[in-house]
Design an enzyme around this catalytic site. Sequence first.
Site, PDB file in Angstrom:
ATOM      1  N   ASP A 175       7.862   2.963   3.700  1.00  0.00           N
ATOM      2  CA  ASP A 175       9.055   3.223   2.850  1.00  0.00           C
ATOM      3  C   ASP A 175       9.406   4.671   2.453  1.00  0.00           C
ATOM      4  O   ASP A 175       9.873   4.907   1.159  1.00  0.00           O
ATOM      5  CB  ASP A 175       9.651   2.213   1.789  1.00  0.00           C
ATOM      6  CG  ASP A 175      10.961   1.996   1.487  1.00  0.00           C
ATOM      7  OD1 ASP A 175      11.751   2.534   2.138  1.00  0.00           O
ATOM      8  OD2 ASP A 175      11.190   1.440   0.356  1.00  0.00           O
TER       9      ASP A 175
ATOM     10  N   GLY B  39      11.218   3.308 -17.122  1.00  0.00           N
ATOM     11  CA  GLY B  39      12.194   2.359 -16.174  1.00  0.00           C
ATOM     12  C   GLY B  39      11.715   1.254 -15.968  1.00  0.00           C
ATOM     13  O   GLY B  39      10.408   0.601 -16.323  1.00  0.00           O
TER      14      GLY B  39
ATOM     15  N   GLY C 116      10.871  -1.193 -12.381  1.00  0.00           N
ATOM     16  CA  GLY C 116      11.004  -1.412 -10.993  1.00  0.00           C
ATOM     17  C   GLY C 116      11.267  -2.883 -10.598  1.00  0.00           C
ATOM     18  O   GLY C 116      11.290  -3.716 -11.587  1.00  0.00           O
TER      19      GLY C 116
END
Length: 639
Positions: free
Chosen positions: A506, A459, A461
Site C-alpha cells: 500500500d 490520532g 488508525g
Amino acid sequence: MKTWPLSLLFLCSLLSPSIAGDTITPNTPLSDGKTLVSAGGNFELGFFSPGNLKNRYLGIWYKNISTQTVVWVANREAPLTDNTGSLNISSDGNLILSNQAAKVFWSTSSSKASSPVAQLLDTGNFVLKEGNHDSYSLLWQSFDHPCDTLLPGMKLGFNFTTGLDLYLTTWKSTDDPSPGDYSFKLDPYGSPEFFIWKQSTKEYRSGPWNGIQFSGEPEMNSDSYFTFEFFINPHAVYYTYKVVDSSIISRFMLNESMIQRYVWFNSTVGWSIYWSIPKDQCDYYAECGPYGICNPNDSPICNCLYGFSPKSPQDWSLGDGQGGCMRNTRLDCQGDGFVRLTHVKLPDTSNSTVNKSMSLEQCKESCLNNCSCMAYATSNISGGGSACIIWGSDLIDIKQFVDGGQDLYVRLAASELSPTQDVYPEDESNRGKELELPLFELSTIVVATDNFSIANKLGEGGFGTVYKGELEDGQGIAVKRLSRYSLQGADEFKNEDSRFRIIHRDVKASNILLDNDMNPKISDFGVARIFGGDQIDEYTKRVVGTYGYMSPEYAMDGIFSVKSDVFSFGVLVLEIISGKKNRGIYNTDPRLSLLGHVREMIGFMCYQSIFHLLASVFLNIELSGMETVEGRQQLGTAR
Ligand SMILES: *[C@@H]1O[C@H](CO)[C@@H](O)[C@H](O)[C@H]1NC(C)=O
Ligand SMILES: *[C@@H]1O[C@H](CO)[C@@H](O)[C@H](O)[C@H]1NC(C)=O
Ligand SMILES: *[C@@H]1O[C@H](CO)[C@@H](O)[C@H](O)[C@H]1NC(C)=O
Ligand SMILES: *[C@@H]1O[C@H](CO)[C@@H](O)[C@H](O)[C@H]1NC(C)=O
Ligand SMILES: *[C@@H]1O[C@H](CO)[C@@H](O)[C@H](O)[C@H]1NC(C)=O
Ligand SMILES: *[C@@H]1O[C@H](CO)[C@@H](O)[C@H](O)[C@H]1NC(C)=O
Ligand SMILES: *[C@@H]1O[C@H](CO)[C@@H](O)[C@H](O)[C@H]1NC(C)=O
Ligand SMILES: *[C@@H]1O[C@H](CO)[C@@H](O)[C@H](O)[C@H]1NC(C)=O
Ligand SMILES: *[C@@H]1O[C@H](CO)[C@@H](O)[C@H](O)[C@H]1NC(C)=O
Ligand SMILES: *[C@@H]1O[C@H](CO)[C@@H](O)[C@H](O)[C@H]1NC(C)=O
C-alpha cells in the site's frame, strides 16, 4: 461606616462584568454585558456574538478555556440585533429574554411559580427552580433542550411519559446557531439505535442496542477516561456519559455529519478530537445497499450476502455497491432455511419486531412461519443471549467485523443452503512467519508514552490508537496500541516496527511521512507481507491496497511481488513530478486518471520500463516502521 466614592464603585463594575454570581432572581435580571459564572468556575452564561456578526445570543460557554466554546444557546433562531437584551424572570415565574422595546426573543413555558430562581450549575446546566437548597422543584433546565453539544451528565434519548425527545442538531454555520441540516437522534422503538440524519435522510446508524453495546459501534463504550450508561425501561430510553477524572474537560458534539468527542488540553491550548464517527466508509448508511455487506478491510468494500448477487454488476465493478444485491433463488416460503452470518452489525431495525420472551429457537420458528420475515437474531446478547428480533423487510446497512458484532440468521431458499451454513470472515492470519524484530517490553512503552496518556494521543488508525512517546535515549517514537475491537491480526500488527523482504502492498503518498530533516519514512505496514529470501511472488484472494496505486496483475488477479511496490512507487513519482493526483477507479474515463494519461502518452511497454528506471533512481527511501514524531508531516494525500 466608610463610604466608597461613586467612581470607584463604577470602576469595579467595569473590571468584573460577572458580578451577578451564578443566580438570577425576579429582582436581579441579567443584562447584556454581564454574565453568570457557575460556583466552581467551570461555565459562564451571558450574551455573545458568534463569528464576526453583530447578532446577540444568550448562551453558555466554558469559563476556564481560552477559545470561547459555546455549548448551549437559548435564542438559536431569534438573535437580538443590539445590546439592549435582558434575561428576566417574569411575574408568572418564567425566564424571558427581551430587548429594550420589550420584544420577546425567547422564553420558557413552565408551570406557574411564585418565587423561582435561575442558576447556572457547574455541570453547565442552567436550571429554573423554586424552593431552597435542600428541597426545590425543578421547573425547567437547559439540559432538556440540547443544541449541538452533549456535556457529561446530559441525556440523549426519549422519555415516553413526557414525550420529551432529546437529540442534537448542528448549527447552520459557525456564525449562525440556528438548527442546521444534521441531527443525532435515538430511535427508541423495538431495538433502540442512534441515527445521524441529514434532514430526512439517514447518514449513519449506530446499530441496535444489544444489552451491552451498540451492535455497530463497539467503541462507543466505556474506557479508562469515560463511562457511559444506556438506560432502558418502559418509561424512558437514553444515553448519558461521565468523565472519570473530573479535571478532564470533554464534550461530545455533532459537527456536520460527524459525532466527535473532544478533550481540552491546556498544554496545547486547544481541543483534540479523541474519537469520531463515522470512522470508515462502511459506517455510511446503506453503503452497500439492500442485502450487501460492507467490510472496510476489503477492497472493494462491498460484497453481497451469501446467496445474493449484485443487482447491477456494472456499478459494482466500478466500486459503487449502493444498488445492493438480489437473491440468487426466490424464496418459496415453505421449505426455506437460514444462513448464519457471524460478527456483523445487525441491519436497520426500523421495520423489525422484538419479543423479549422468545428463545432463539422460538425466534427461528416464528420467522419460518411468517413469509415476510427475512432474518432473525438474538436482540440481547448480555447474560448468554435472550429475546428475539425479526426483520420484516429488506436487510439494509450490514457491516462485517472480525471481532465484536453478533450473529444474524438470514432466510434463504433451501436450494441455496450448503451443508456448512456458517459464513465466517476470511481469515488470512495463518501465514505468520517468525520475525526478527527489535522487541520492547510493555513497561518501556508505558514509560515512553506516560502510560498511554490521553495527552500523548496523536490520532487513530483503523486498528487502534497512535500515541507519541519518547524512549530513554530521547528517540521520539509513535506507538500504535492495538484496539481490542481491531480487525487486524497479531501478525499484521507485528509487520509494523524486519530483515526479511517486505512487500508493503500500500505504497502511496499518504503513507509516507517526513521527519524533521525532510527524510521520507514509509509508514503503515498494516497490510504488508513478509517474503522469505528466495520467494518471488504470492497470490491472495483478498486484494488490499488502494486502487490507482495497485499494479494491474495485483488488482485483477491478486498476484503480488516486490514489483507491486515498484509499480505503486512509480505512480507516486509520477504524482510528484506532475504535481497531480492519480484518481483511481472512480473515473469511468481512464484518460482522466494520471496513469491513463501517461499510458496514452507513451504506450504501455514503454511506461513500465520508465517506472523501473525512475524507481532505481529514486529508491533511496528508508524503509522504517518507526515514525519520527516531531515534524510529522505528510508528503501529500492521494485520494
Ligand atoms: C476551572 O477553574 C477553576 C478555578 O480556577 C477550578 O477550580 C476548576 O477546577 C476548573 N475546572 C476545570 C474543569 O478545569
Ligand atoms: C427586565 O429587566 C430590565 C432591567 O431591570 C428591565 O429594564 C426590563 O424592563 C425587564 N424586562 C421585562 C420584560 O420585564
Ligand atoms: C421522564 O419524565 C418524567 C416527567 O418529567 C420524569 O419524572 C422522569 O424522571 C423522566 N424519566 C427519565 C428517565 O428521565
Ligand atoms: C468540525 O470538524 C472539523 C474536522 O474534524 C474540525 O476541523 C472543525 O473544527 C470542527 N468544528 C467545530 C465547530 O468544532
Ligand atoms: C488550565 O488552565 C487554566 C488557566 O490557566 C486553569 O484555570 C485551569 O485550572 C487549567 N486546567 C487544568 C486541567 O490544568
Ligand atoms: C420500512 O418499511 C417502509 C414501508 O414499507 C419502507 O418504506 C422503508 O424503506 C423500510 N425501512 C427499512 C429500513 O427497511
Ligand atoms: C412473544 O412470544 C411469546 C412466546 O412465543 C408469545 O406467547 C407472546 O405472545 C409474544 N409476545 C408478543 C408481544 O408478541
Ligand atoms: C438483557 O439481558 C440482561 C440479562 O439477561 C438483563 O439484565 C437486561 O435488562 C436485558 N436488557 C434489555 C435491554 O432487555
Ligand atoms: C409477519 O411479520 C411482519 C413483519 O415483521 C409483521 O408485520 C406481521 O404482522 C407478521 N405476520 C404474522 C402473521 O405474524
Ligand atoms: C496505567 O493505566 C492503567 C489504567 O488506565 C492502570 O491500571 C495501570 O496501573 C497504570 N500503570 C502504571 C504503571 O501507572
